[in-house]
Each structure stands twice: as structure tokens, then as C-alpha cells.
Write a protein that holds these residues in place. Structure first.
Motif, mmCIF file in Angstrom:
data_model
loop_
_atom_site.group_PDB
_atom_site.id
_atom_site.type_symbol
_atom_site.label_atom_id
_atom_site.label_comp_id
_atom_site.label_asym_id
_atom_site.label_seq_id
_atom_site.Cartn_x
_atom_site.Cartn_y
_atom_site.Cartn_z
ATOM 1 N N PHE A 12 0.806 -1.203 0.000
ATOM 2 C CA PHE A 12 0.000 0.000 0.000
ATOM 3 C C PHE A 12 0.843 1.258 0.000
ATOM 4 N N THR A 13 2.094 1.102 -0.412
ATOM 5 C CA THR A 13 2.825 2.219 -0.974
ATOM 6 C C THR A 13 2.964 1.839 -2.431
ATOM 7 N N VAL A 14 3.156 2.757 -3.319
ATOM 8 C CA VAL A 14 3.042 2.425 -4.734
ATOM 9 C C VAL A 14 4.235 1.588 -5.170
ATOM 10 N N PHE A 15 4.000 0.292 -5.412
ATOM 11 C CA PHE A 15 5.020 -0.652 -5.856
ATOM 12 C C PHE A 15 4.919 -0.810 -7.359
ATOM 13 N N VAL A 19 -3.130 2.075 -11.534
ATOM 14 C CA VAL A 19 -3.819 3.190 -12.156
ATOM 15 C C VAL A 19 -2.897 4.382 -12.029
ATOM 16 N N LEU A 20 -2.571 5.023 -13.116
ATOM 17 C CA LEU A 20 -1.618 6.126 -13.084
ATOM 18 C C LEU A 20 -2.279 7.365 -13.642
ATOM 19 N N GLY A 240 -0.241 -1.751 -6.265
ATOM 20 C CA GLY A 240 -0.243 -0.580 -5.392
ATOM 21 C C GLY A 240 -1.422 0.299 -5.728
ATOM 22 N N GLU A 241 -1.416 1.529 -5.250
ATOM 23 C CA GLU A 241 -2.487 2.450 -5.601
ATOM 24 C C GLU A 241 -2.044 3.884 -5.401
ATOM 25 N N PHE A 242 -2.746 4.792 -6.063
ATOM 26 C CA PHE A 242 -2.425 6.205 -5.923
ATOM 27 C C PHE A 242 -3.162 6.824 -4.751
ATOM 28 N N LYS A 253 -8.658 -3.753 -7.504
ATOM 29 C CA LYS A 253 -7.603 -4.685 -7.106
ATOM 30 C C LYS A 253 -8.190 -6.023 -6.670
ATOM 31 N N ALA A 254 -9.332 -5.974 -5.982
ATOM 32 C CA ALA A 254 -9.995 -7.215 -5.576
ATOM 33 C C ALA A 254 -10.394 -8.029 -6.801
#
Length: 365
Positions: A12-15, A19-20, A240-242, A253-254
Motif C-alpha cells: 500500500f505504498t506504490v510498488f 492506475v496512473l 499498489g495504488e495512488f 484490485k480485488a
């Protein structure tokens, strides 16, 4: 032919950017005075809260700069220095490399017993800390009016991120306001520190590396595209996510995770959760009839303790009930040391290892 399974790392840090969103016309926002509200309206925009023992809010009644200050209030009146609240903001280090970086801010406290409030700065390279500085000698305790905190550090040439931080431990309440950053003692104007537009080389690099994803608003596996077109034969996938607090992101993500599991391509999910807590929770996912919701609330904390993630994990439990090879859930973080400490103490007692027991008792929480 034996099917190869993928390992999904849900961090849950952007790895990896699922989506960018890029805007070449706007500059990053430091939001040092907390005037811009985040999605949940309680936390300021671009600041991330860590800790479950405190409530945060934007306070217009106790502000020294513009409209709001950031209020942090303990949920319990009991003092516990193990309950730390952190609020962090990550900025790019490039404009500050080689310079003297200073963070200043004002802190106010009310009955802060057996604890303190302070500022800190962490400098990172590829997510690893290479420098840090805390305002230990300026820590605020008790009941105080607004008091200035200042810390300085020369930014290493290897740095790629600077984490601005506020910390509050103990009971009652603290306020933070009027944060400022300086480069070589010159106040930084956040509107000028970054260029307003990407240059041609940056735009070309993005065009070369960005892969547009389809619009995703469903968590149903049957409504997902063929993710092998994107992931290929990768053995490890990072999601990850923004944003930590957007329902659509967790839903999308699910859907990806369910789709990969349904096609028997995913058997291990590694989560940014406590290692010991995840081990306990994994047993619940393997047990038919186990109360996933109750275990989830106890063992899974942070921004991923939400309805979308709970639905995913309940789905995994149902899948595991009939699966020949159940999906395993593991954690790769240390968020609460109590569970891990208890497990280690239990192990030492079971082995009758008196030396280890004595050592552990010295560090009893």
C-alpha cells in the motif's frame, strides 16, 4: 505441464502503478499548512496517517496559520507511549540534494503525559532509510502554547525521497501547524520548486513505459479482462495504488486478485500487514466457518481495514473451502510488536529455553 502459480504482493505504498494519473499542467502540493482536505475530510491532502490509538481532525479553532491546524487526540485518556501516531508527507528529494534541508513547524500540547510531540525527517533511497533526524531535544510535553520545532539535515546525493513527519505519543492532545521547509535557509515556495510541465524527455519516457489499463469498477472475477496480457509469465505481481482511501481502487484490485485465483494462477498473497497477525489470520481463511470479519478487525489494520478488502478475504475463505490447494495469506511487515512478542515468548516456553525467556522478559511491554 505443471501450472506455474503467481505470488501477489499487495502493498500500500506504490510498488506498481495499477492506475496512473498524470497531470502535466499542475505542480505537486506539499500542503504544509493543512488547508487542503483529503478524501475523508479529516486528514489533510497528501498526508498519510499511521496509528490507530488517536483521532485526527482539521481544527479551525486552534490555528496560527491560515484556517486549519492538525489536531491529534488520543482515543483513551490513559498514557501509553507505545501508541504512536505518525503523519507523513513524501516529497521528491531531487531539488534538495546536496543542500541543507530544514523543516520547521509549530506544536501545541494539552496534558501530554508520559509522551511527547515532535517533528522528524527521513531521507530514503529506493524506499530504504539512508538518513534521519528527529527533534529529540525539542520534544513538547505537558501543556504548552504554540512552540516552534526546527530540524535540519544535509540531503545525501543518493536520496530520491524525503519523508516529512509529525509524531505524537502518549495521552490527550497535540496540534501541529504552519510547517515550512527551507533549502540552504531560504524558504521554499512549493509553487516554484517544481516545473509546471514535463519536459520532452520526461514525456517520452512516460509514453514509452505507461501501459493503459481498462476501466475497472467491478470486483467480480468473471467481469475481468485477461490479465495474462498484462502480467505475462511473471511469478511475482505487485499491486499498489495512488490513494489509500478510494473505494474504486480497492474494488479494482480485488477483481484482479479474484480473477487470478479463479484461474488457479495465484496461490500466495503477501500483504503489508504484521507477519505474526497475518499468520493467525491465514488460519482463519483456511477454516470453514471461521468468523473472518471478527478476525479481520483484530489482525488487519491501517487503510486496508475496509469493506472492499473484507469482501475479498471472505471470498478467499469461500474459495479455500473447496480448493485443492488453498490460497495462503502472509504478512511482510511489523506493525504491532505485541502479537509477535507473545508468539516468541510462547515458543521459548514450549522449548523451555530459560535464557531466551529471561532475555524476552527484559523487554516486556
Amino acid at each position: 505441464m505443471k501450472r506455474k502459480h503467481k505470488i501477489l504482493i499487495s502493498i500500500f505504498t506504490v510498488f506498481m502503478l495499477c492506475v496512473l494519473t498524470i497531470s502535466a499542467q499542475t505542480s505537486p502540493i506539499y500542503n504544509l499548512s493543512f488547508e487542503k482536505k483529503g478524501i475523508n475530510l479529516a486528514a489533510p491532502l497528501n498526508w498519510e496517517a499511521v496509528g490507530n490509538a488517536h483521532d485526527i481532525s482539521l481544527d479551525s479553532a486552534n490555528s496560527i496559520d491560515e484556517k486549519y491546524s492538525l489536531s491529534v487526540k488520543s482515543k483513551s485518556g490513559k498514557a501509553n507511549t507505545n501508541d504512536a501516531f505518525l503523519l507523513t508527507n513524501r516529497i521528491r528529494a531531487k531539488p534538495f540534494i546536496g543542500s541543507n534541508f530544514k523543516l520547521s513547524g509549530n506544536i501545541r500540547t494539552l496534558n501530554c503525559r508520559e509522551g511527547y510531540a515532535q517533528l522528524y525527517v527521513i531521507v530514503q533511497k529506493n524506499g530504504l532509510t539512508i538518513q534521519s533526524v528527529y527533534s529529540w531535544e525539542q520534544r513538547i510535553t505537558g501543556t504548552t502554547d504554540w512552540t516552534k520545532n526546527e530540524i535540519s539535515i544535509k540531503i545525501d546525493s543518493l536520496a530520491d525521497d524525503i519523508v516529512l513527519g509529525m509524531m505524537f505519543r502518549g495521552s490527550r492532545q497535540a496540534w501541529f501547524d504552519d510547517l515550512k521547509i527551507y533549502r540552504n535557509d531560504v524558504l521554499v515556495d512549493e509553487e516554484k520548486i517544481y516545473p509546471a510541465k514535463l519536459n520532452a524527455a520526461e514525456q517520452d519516457w512516460l509514453n514509452l513505459h505507461i501501459i493503459p489499463l481498462p476501466t475497472m469498477v467491478s470486483s467480480k472475477p468473471e467481469e475481468q479482462p485477461d490479465w495474462n496480457e498484462y502480467f505475462g509469465d511473471a511469478k511475482i505481481i505487485g499491486l499498489g495504488e495512488f490513494s489509500h482511501t478510494t473505494s474504486e481502487v480497492f474494488t479494482a484490485k480485488a477483481g484482479i486478485i479474484k480473477s487470478l485465483i479463479s484461474k488457479n494462477q495465484l496461490k500466495i498473497i503477501a500483504w503489508e500487514s504484521g507477519f505474526a497477525e497475518a499468520e493467525i489470520f491465514n488460519k482463519c481463511l483456511q477454516t470453514k466457518g471461521c468468523d473472518v470479519k471478527s478476525s479481520f478487525k483484530k489482525m488487519i489494520t491501517g487503510p486496508w481495514n475496509n469493506a472492499e478488502v473484507l469482501d475479498l478475504l471472505q471470498w478467499i475463505q469461500n474459495y479455500n473451502a473447496t480448493a485443492e490447494k488453498p490460497v495462503q495469506f502472509v504478512g511482510f511487515d511489523m506493525q504491532k510488536y505485541k502479537t509477535a512478542f507473545d508468539r516468541l515468548m510462547h515458543f521459548a516456553a514450549a522449548k523451555n529455553n530459560k535464557l531466551l525467556i529471561n532475555r524476552l522478559e527484559k523487554y516486556q511491554y
